[in-house]
Design an enzyme around this catalytic site. Structure first.
Site, short mmCIF file in Angstrom:
data_model
loop_
_atom_site.label_atom_id
_atom_site.label_comp_id
_atom_site.label_asym_id
_atom_site.label_seq_id
_atom_site.Cartn_x
_atom_site.Cartn_y
_atom_site.Cartn_z
N SER A 90 0.72 -1.20 -0.16
CA SER A 90 -0.10 -0.12 0.00
C SER A 90 0.64 1.25 0.18
CB SER A 90 -1.00 0.19 1.16
OG SER A 90 -1.77 -0.76 1.35
N THR A 192 -1.33 1.74 4.48
CA THR A 192 -0.90 3.31 4.23
C THR A 192 -0.28 3.64 5.72
OG1 THR A 192 -2.78 3.80 2.75
CG2 THR A 192 -1.82 5.56 4.12
N THR A 243 -6.64 6.24 7.92
CA THR A 243 -6.41 5.33 6.97
C THR A 243 -7.58 4.70 6.71
OG1 THR A 243 -5.23 3.23 6.54
CG2 THR A 243 -5.88 3.51 8.89
N GLY A 244 -7.76 4.15 5.52
CA GLY A 244 -9.18 3.50 5.18
C GLY A 244 -9.77 4.23 3.85
N GLY A 246 -10.60 6.69 1.79
CA GLY A 246 -10.23 7.87 1.76
C GLY A 246 -11.48 8.97 0.88
C1 SD4 Z 1 -6.79 6.12 0.28
N1 SD4 Z 1 -6.74 6.33 2.61
O1 SD4 Z 1 -6.28 6.33 -0.59
C2 SD4 Z 1 -6.21 5.60 1.58
C3 SD4 Z 1 -5.84 4.41 1.76
C4 SD4 Z 1 -5.56 3.53 2.75
O2 SD4 Z 1 -4.37 1.89 3.83
O3 SD4 Z 1 -5.54 4.19 3.73
N2 SD4 Z 1 -4.91 2.39 2.64
O4 SD4 Z 1 -7.90 6.50 0.30
#
Ligand code: SD4
Length: 333
Positions: A90, A192, A243-244, A246
């Protein structure tokens, strides 16, 4: 929370993308949301906190702080560890590509002065966190994207590198076959790194770096490089990173919201909980389709972490100890 589960709980509904594997079993909601006053680490300084299980990254940041380095150097060097780790699918080199097979990276950094630098959708550069810092320190701008950011990187001596490893290429090829080019959530796409640090002087900085959602549409940018969403620092108050999914963090300006809630007297834990509750409330029924995790620290060195559906991992290096924790979580199912 294991990232596999975390991802199974996510969907790209905002992009019209459907999760293939459905929603993972949820834990009971008995005690969520949690009470205001919970503080997971007691007022430690210096301190490093980062999303997910990233002990090598927090160890590097801690080493910088122990050598008298600034929180800005600590978060940059800590994040670089994950960017260079090809096993982290990631972040940086080895990050999973977009649906066309291109690895595009997003990153941002913010310092004690409230200065900010970000790069979005950058190809062929591993250490985009350092590039974001260059944007912040050596240009009159705060955000650079795509080709222009890449050219700026070369002008600053960054190396051109192929970020698509054999294993991420294989994963992408497999995804294309099984999904018939219908994007699905990739279950390995959640590491991430968002990192916050407080140095010996009590100054706070933060950084966030990612390859974004695996198999995203070309050109898609998430919350991670966006000031106030994936990261926000106010050296008088504290910092937060996310994180998560977005898209959901962006719509609620999640990191800024947490810092503002702390400004108004909430503990980092209570602030993360309120922000997650806000995201859940705004999402309505879509709540069950995605996941978001937030971590925060205040000026006193208290930390907080909260998540939707189930716990997620985060690392704290404080009081000489590098530990991984599970966050509390909101689950109304
Ligand atoms: C996103 N927040 O690009 C990021 C993805 C993420 O672990 O957190 N991945 O939306």
């Amino acid at each position: 929370m294991k990232r596999r589960k975390f991802l199974q709980n996510a969907s790209l509904s905002t992009l019209g993308i459907v999760a293939a594997s459905g929603v993972a079993a949820c834990k009971s909601d008995k005690d969520s949301p949690k009470k205001d006053s919970k503080v997971l680490v007691n007022a430690a300084k210096p301190l490093v906190i980062a999303t997910w299980r990233v002990p090598n990254a927090t160890a590097k940041a801690w080493e910088v702080l122990q050598n008298g380095g600034s929180s800005l150097d600590a978060v940059e060097q800590g994040c670089m560890v994950e960017e260079a780790d090809v096993k982290n699918s990631s972040v940086g080199k080895g990050g999973l590509p977009d649906r066309d097979g291109n690895v595009t990276l997003d990153a941002c950094i913010m310092d004690k002065n409230g200065d900010y630098g970000a790069v979005m959708c950058v190809q062929n550069i591993t250490h985009v966190i350092s590039l974001a810092r260059k944007v912040m320190e050596d240009t009159p701008h705060v955000i650079m994207v795509g080709e222009g950011a890449e050219q700026f990187a070369y002008s600053q001596g960054f190396k051109k590198e192929n970020l698509l490893t054999d294993s991420s290429k294989k994963a992408w090829e497999k995804w294309k076959k099984t999904s018939k080019y219908k994007p699905i959530i990739n279950i390995e796409n959640h590491d991430t790194i968002g990192m916050l640090a407080i140095d010996e002087n009590g100054d706070i900085s933060g950084a966030c770096t990612t390859s974004g959602l695996a198999y995203k549409m070309a050109g898609r940018v998430g919350d991670s490089p966006v000031i106030g969403s994936g990261l926000f620092i106010d050296n008088e108050i504290g910092g937060c990173t996310a994180t998560g999914m977005g898209e959901e963090v962006l719509k609620t300006v999640g990191a800024f919201l947490v810092v503002e809630l702390m400004r108004h007297g909430k503990s980092p834990q209570a602030a993360c909980e309120e922000a997650i509750n806000r995201i859940v409330k705004k999402a309505g029924d879509r709540y069950k389709d995605f996941q978001v995790g937030l971590i925060a620290v205040n000026k006193q060195g208290e930390t907080g972490a909260y998540c939707i559906h189930e716990w997620f991992n985060y690392n704290v290096y404080a009081n000489g100890e590098n530990k991984n924790y599970k966050s509390d979580f909101y689950n109304k199912a």
